[in-house]
Scaffold this motif. Structure first.
Motif, PDB file in Angstrom:
ATOM      1  N   ALA A 172       0.814  -1.222   0.000  1.00 40.67           N
ATOM      2  CA  ALA A 172       0.000   0.000   0.000  1.00 40.67           C
ATOM      3  C   ALA A 172       0.843   1.266   0.000  1.00 40.67           C
ATOM      4  O   ALA A 172       0.347   2.335   0.335  1.00 40.67           O
ATOM      5  CB  ALA A 172      -0.923   0.003   1.224  1.00 40.67           C
ATOM      6  N   SER A 173       2.091   1.170  -0.408  1.00 39.11           N
ATOM      7  CA  SER A 173       2.976   2.326  -0.292  1.00 39.11           C
ATOM      8  C   SER A 173       2.714   3.381  -1.353  1.00 39.11           C
ATOM      9  O   SER A 173       2.915   4.569  -1.129  1.00 39.11           O
ATOM     10  CB  SER A 173       4.439   1.881  -0.362  1.00 39.11           C
ATOM     11  OG  SER A 173       4.713   1.260  -1.608  1.00 39.11           O
ATOM     12  N   ARG A 174       2.248   2.958  -2.539  1.00 38.86           N
ATOM     13  CA  ARG A 174       2.076   3.900  -3.651  1.00 38.86           C
ATOM     14  C   ARG A 174       1.093   3.310  -4.651  1.00 38.86           C
ATOM     15  O   ARG A 174       0.581   2.217  -4.464  1.00 38.86           O
ATOM     16  CB  ARG A 174       3.424   4.177  -4.334  1.00 38.86           C
ATOM     17  CG  ARG A 174       4.081   2.929  -4.931  1.00 38.86           C
ATOM     18  CD  ARG A 174       5.478   3.217  -5.465  1.00 38.86           C
ATOM     19  NE  ARG A 174       6.142   2.009  -5.934  1.00 38.86           N
ATOM     20  CZ  ARG A 174       6.061   1.533  -7.171  1.00 38.86           C
ATOM     21  NH1 ARG A 174       5.310   2.163  -8.065  1.00 38.86           N
ATOM     22  NH2 ARG A 174       6.698   0.434  -7.528  1.00 38.86           N
ATOM     23  N   GLY A 175       0.843   4.052  -5.723  1.00 35.51           N
ATOM     24  CA  GLY A 175       0.025   3.539  -6.804  1.00 35.51           C
ATOM     25  C   GLY A 175      -1.360   3.108  -6.356  1.00 35.51           C
ATOM     26  O   GLY A 175      -2.002   3.752  -5.522  1.00 35.51           O
ATOM     27  N   LEU A 176      -1.818   1.996  -6.909  1.00 34.68           N
ATOM     28  CA  LEU A 176      -3.170   1.530  -6.627  1.00 34.68           C
ATOM     29  C   LEU A 176      -3.331   1.094  -5.176  1.00 34.68           C
ATOM     30  O   LEU A 176      -4.408   1.264  -4.600  1.00 34.68           O
ATOM     31  CB  LEU A 176      -3.530   0.376  -7.565  1.00 34.68           C
ATOM     32  CG  LEU A 176      -3.666   0.733  -9.046  1.00 34.68           C
ATOM     33  CD1 LEU A 176      -4.021  -0.511  -9.856  1.00 34.68           C
ATOM     34  CD2 LEU A 176      -4.715   1.822  -9.262  1.00 34.68           C
TER      35      LEU A 176
ATOM     36  N   GLY B  95      -1.925  -1.086   6.352  1.00 30.19           N
ATOM     37  CA  GLY B  95      -1.237  -1.211   5.072  1.00 30.19           C
ATOM     38  C   GLY B  95       0.221  -1.544   5.268  1.00 30.19           C
ATOM     39  O   GLY B  95       0.840  -1.114   6.239  1.00 30.19           O
ATOM     40  N   THR B  96       0.772  -2.316   4.337  1.00 36.82           N
ATOM     41  CA  THR B  96       2.185  -2.660   4.427  1.00 36.82           C
ATOM     42  C   THR B  96       2.980  -1.871   3.399  1.00 36.82           C
ATOM     43  O   THR B  96       2.509  -1.567   2.304  1.00 36.82           O
ATOM     44  CB  THR B  96       2.435  -4.167   4.228  1.00 36.82           C
ATOM     45  OG1 THR B  96       2.321  -4.509   2.827  1.00 36.82           O
ATOM     46  CG2 THR B  96       1.476  -5.004   5.069  1.00 36.82           C
ATOM     47  N   VAL B  97       4.215  -1.561   3.790  1.00 40.06           N
ATOM     48  CA  VAL B  97       5.151  -0.848   2.918  1.00 40.06           C
ATOM     49  C   VAL B  97       6.519  -1.481   3.067  1.00 40.06           C
ATOM     50  O   VAL B  97       6.813  -2.118   4.077  1.00 40.06           O
ATOM     51  CB  VAL B  97       5.228   0.649   3.272  1.00 40.06           C
ATOM     52  CG1 VAL B  97       3.870   1.324   3.151  1.00 40.06           C
ATOM     53  CG2 VAL B  97       5.791   0.848   4.675  1.00 40.06           C
ATOM     54  N   ARG B  98       7.372  -1.287   2.081  1.00 40.24           N
ATOM     55  CA  ARG B  98       8.733  -1.817   2.165  1.00 40.24           C
ATOM     56  C   ARG B  98       9.705  -0.827   2.771  1.00 40.24           C
ATOM     57  O   ARG B  98      10.691  -1.228   3.400  1.00 40.24           O
ATOM     58  CB  ARG B  98       9.233  -2.214   0.766  1.00 40.24           C
ATOM     59  CG  ARG B  98       8.573  -3.467   0.205  1.00 40.24           C
ATOM     60  CD  ARG B  98       9.201  -3.840  -1.124  1.00 40.24           C
ATOM     61  NE  ARG B  98       9.011  -2.782  -2.108  1.00 40.24           N
ATOM     62  CZ  ARG B  98       9.625  -2.748  -3.292  1.00 40.24           C
ATOM     63  NH1 ARG B  98      10.484  -3.689  -3.624  1.00 40.24           N
ATOM     64  NH2 ARG B  98       9.382  -1.756  -4.133  1.00 40.24           N
ATOM     65  N   THR B  99       9.452   0.476   2.576  1.00 39.98           N
ATOM     66  CA  THR B  99      10.413   1.497   2.971  1.00 39.98           C
ATOM     67  C   THR B  99       9.718   2.619   3.726  1.00 39.98           C
ATOM     68  O   THR B  99       8.501   2.798   3.623  1.00 39.98           O
ATOM     69  CB  THR B  99      11.103   2.096   1.730  1.00 39.98           C
ATOM     70  OG1 THR B  99      10.104   2.668   0.872  1.00 39.98           O
ATOM     71  CG2 THR B  99      11.874   1.019   0.975  1.00 39.98           C
TER      72      THR B  99
ATOM     73  N   THR C  19       6.805   6.875   2.681  1.00 40.45           N
ATOM     74  CA  THR C  19       5.906   6.666   1.548  1.00 40.45           C
ATOM     75  C   THR C  19       4.661   7.540   1.685  1.00 40.45           C
ATOM     76  O   THR C  19       4.384   8.087   2.758  1.00 40.45           O
ATOM     77  CB  THR C  19       5.459   5.194   1.483  1.00 40.45           C
ATOM     78  OG1 THR C  19       4.556   4.935   2.567  1.00 40.45           O
ATOM     79  CG2 THR C  19       6.644   4.251   1.560  1.00 40.45           C
ATOM     80  N   PRO C  20       3.876   7.659   0.616  1.00 38.61           N
ATOM     81  CA  PRO C  20       2.598   8.368   0.747  1.00 38.61           C
ATOM     82  C   PRO C  20       1.698   7.799   1.836  1.00 38.61           C
ATOM     83  O   PRO C  20       0.934   8.542   2.458  1.00 38.61           O
ATOM     84  CB  PRO C  20       1.974   8.201  -0.644  1.00 38.61           C
ATOM     85  CG  PRO C  20       3.142   8.113  -1.569  1.00 38.61           C
ATOM     86  CD  PRO C  20       4.179   7.338  -0.803  1.00 38.61           C
ATOM     87  N   LEU C  21       1.795   6.492   2.088  1.00 40.99           N
ATOM     88  CA  LEU C  21       0.961   5.905   3.145  1.00 40.99           C
ATOM     89  C   LEU C  21       1.344   6.464   4.508  1.00 40.99           C
ATOM     90  O   LEU C  21       0.482   6.620   5.382  1.00 40.99           O
ATOM     91  CB  LEU C  21       1.083   4.382   3.143  1.00 40.99           C
ATOM     92  CG  LEU C  21       0.074   3.666   4.051  1.00 40.99           C
ATOM     93  CD1 LEU C  21      -1.348   3.837   3.525  1.00 40.99           C
ATOM     94  CD2 LEU C  21       0.412   2.188   4.193  1.00 40.99           C
ATOM     95  N   HIS C  22       2.615   6.769   4.708  1.00 41.45           N
ATOM     96  CA  HIS C  22       3.021   7.392   5.974  1.00 41.45           C
ATOM     97  C   HIS C  22       2.352   8.756   6.136  1.00 41.45           C
ATOM     98  O   HIS C  22       1.947   9.130   7.239  1.00 41.45           O
ATOM     99  CB  HIS C  22       4.546   7.529   6.036  1.00 41.45           C
ATOM    100  CG  HIS C  22       5.274   6.234   6.229  1.00 41.45           C
ATOM    101  ND1 HIS C  22       5.590   5.390   5.187  1.00 41.45           N
ATOM    102  CD2 HIS C  22       5.741   5.637   7.348  1.00 41.45           C
ATOM    103  CE1 HIS C  22       6.227   4.330   5.654  1.00 41.45           C
ATOM    104  NE2 HIS C  22       6.326   4.455   6.966  1.00 41.45           N
TER     105      HIS C  22
ATOM    106  N   VAL D  68      -5.384   4.692  10.209  1.00 37.55           N
ATOM    107  CA  VAL D  68      -4.434   4.068   9.284  1.00 37.55           C
ATOM    108  C   VAL D  68      -3.191   3.638  10.050  1.00 37.55           C
ATOM    109  O   VAL D  68      -2.555   4.449  10.724  1.00 37.55           O
ATOM    110  CB  VAL D  68      -4.037   5.029   8.147  1.00 37.55           C
ATOM    111  CG1 VAL D  68      -3.017   4.373   7.214  1.00 37.55           C
ATOM    112  CG2 VAL D  68      -5.267   5.476   7.364  1.00 37.55           C
ATOM    113  N   GLU D  69      -2.868   2.353   9.945  1.00 40.26           N
ATOM    114  CA  GLU D  69      -1.671   1.782  10.568  1.00 40.26           C
ATOM    115  C   GLU D  69      -0.741   1.261   9.487  1.00 40.26           C
ATOM    116  O   GLU D  69      -1.183   0.897   8.397  1.00 40.26           O
ATOM    117  CB  GLU D  69      -2.024   0.613  11.479  1.00 40.26           C
ATOM    118  CG  GLU D  69      -2.983   0.902  12.598  1.00 40.26           C
ATOM    119  CD  GLU D  69      -3.345  -0.387  13.313  1.00 40.26           C
ATOM    120  OE1 GLU D  69      -2.442  -1.132  13.725  1.00 40.26           O
ATOM    121  OE2 GLU D  69      -4.559  -0.665  13.427  1.00 40.26           O
ATOM    122  N   ILE D  70       0.535   1.176   9.819  1.00 39.98           N
ATOM    123  CA  ILE D  70       1.540   0.732   8.859  1.00 39.98           C
ATOM    124  C   ILE D  70       2.343  -0.423   9.428  1.00 39.98           C
ATOM    125  O   ILE D  70       2.758  -0.398  10.584  1.00 39.98           O
ATOM    126  CB  ILE D  70       2.488   1.889   8.477  1.00 39.98           C
ATOM    127  CG1 ILE D  70       1.700   2.994   7.741  1.00 39.98           C
ATOM    128  CG2 ILE D  70       3.629   1.387   7.599  1.00 39.98           C
ATOM    129  CD1 ILE D  70       2.522   4.206   7.400  1.00 39.98           C
TER     130      ILE D  70
END
Length: 237
Positions: free
Chosen positions: A18-22, A39-43, A46-49, A59-61
């Motif tokens: 869920a870090s970017r894009g769709l 949502g999960t992210v690799r780095t 990100t926009p999710l942050h 919203v949690e990461i």
């Protein structure tokens, strides 16, 4: 992508990738509708942050590289006590030279696409599918290019093969888990203007994502596997 937030609904979604894009757009749309989003992210960064900062408590990461099986299992264990109305796995890359045929793609690039688009996604489905609550939805981001019946021009060989393999793998998962009664969705979102889709795509994320979310929500309580586009129409296998 920022929308006014509706009142909390008490419903929740886990979005892997869920870090970017769709994936990010999906997180923003669900949060805007009052859903709680993990949502999960690799780095970091990100926009999710940014979305999590805007909407604390909603919203949690979680940090996750979907190609690392140990990380998948670790996140699953951290979330083991929770249940989600929807679990959605968003994973997909294209090879560096999309025009390459099977004869032209390097073995390294072919393996990279297949590990990311098929193996990583299905490992996430196997791990996180158990967190979908009764009557819940387990979805993956497929593509209309995974349709064998619709392949008339033979372009994007490697990407097409990966999405067709993902569809087949989800069919196997559906057969093994039929008794659980979850709705399983192969989502074919269409050609959308994202970093991967490119600037020539006919539809914006803002146009497409509300439709995608509507389809996922509508599938709650409807057991069985469906291959659907963003309008809720069946895509031929």
């Amino acid at each position: 992508m920022s929308t006014p937030t509706a009142a909390p609904t008490g419903r929740s979604i886990l979005i892997v990738g869920a870090s970017r894009g769709l994936g990010y757009a999906m997180a923003a749309e669900f949060a805007g509708r009052g859903w709680r989003v993990v949502g999960t992210v690799r780095t970091p960064g990100t926009p999710l942050h940014g979305l999590a900062a805007e909407r604390p408590g909603l919203v949690e990461i979680e940090a996750l590289d979907m190609t690392d099986h140990d990380q998948i299992l670790a996140v699953r264990d951290r979330l083991a006590s929770r249940r989600f109305d929807i679990v959605f796995i968003n994973g997909g890359i294209v090879n560096r030279t999309p025009e390459a045929t099977m004869a032209g793609v390097s073995t390294e690039e072919f393996v990279h696409v297949m590990v990311t688009n098929v193996l990583g996604v299905m490992r996430a489905v196997e791990a996180f599918g158990a967190l979908a609550g009764p009557g819940g939805v387990i979805g993956v981001m497929s593509s209309g290019q995974g349709s064998i019946a619709n392949n008339a021009n033979g372009a994007n060989d490697v990407y097409r093969a990966s999405k067709a393999a993902l569809n087949q793998s989800m069919a196997s998962y559906a057969g093994r888990h039929a008794a659980e009664g979850h709705a399983l969705v192969l989502m074919a979102p269409g050609w959308i203007r994202t970093e991967m889709g490119g600037s020539n795509a006919p539809f914006s994320v803002e146009e497409a994502m509300p439709q995608i979310v509507d389809v996922l929500i509508a599938r709650q309580g409807a057991a069985g596997l469906r291959y659907l586009d963003r309008n809720g129409w069946t895509v031929p296998w």
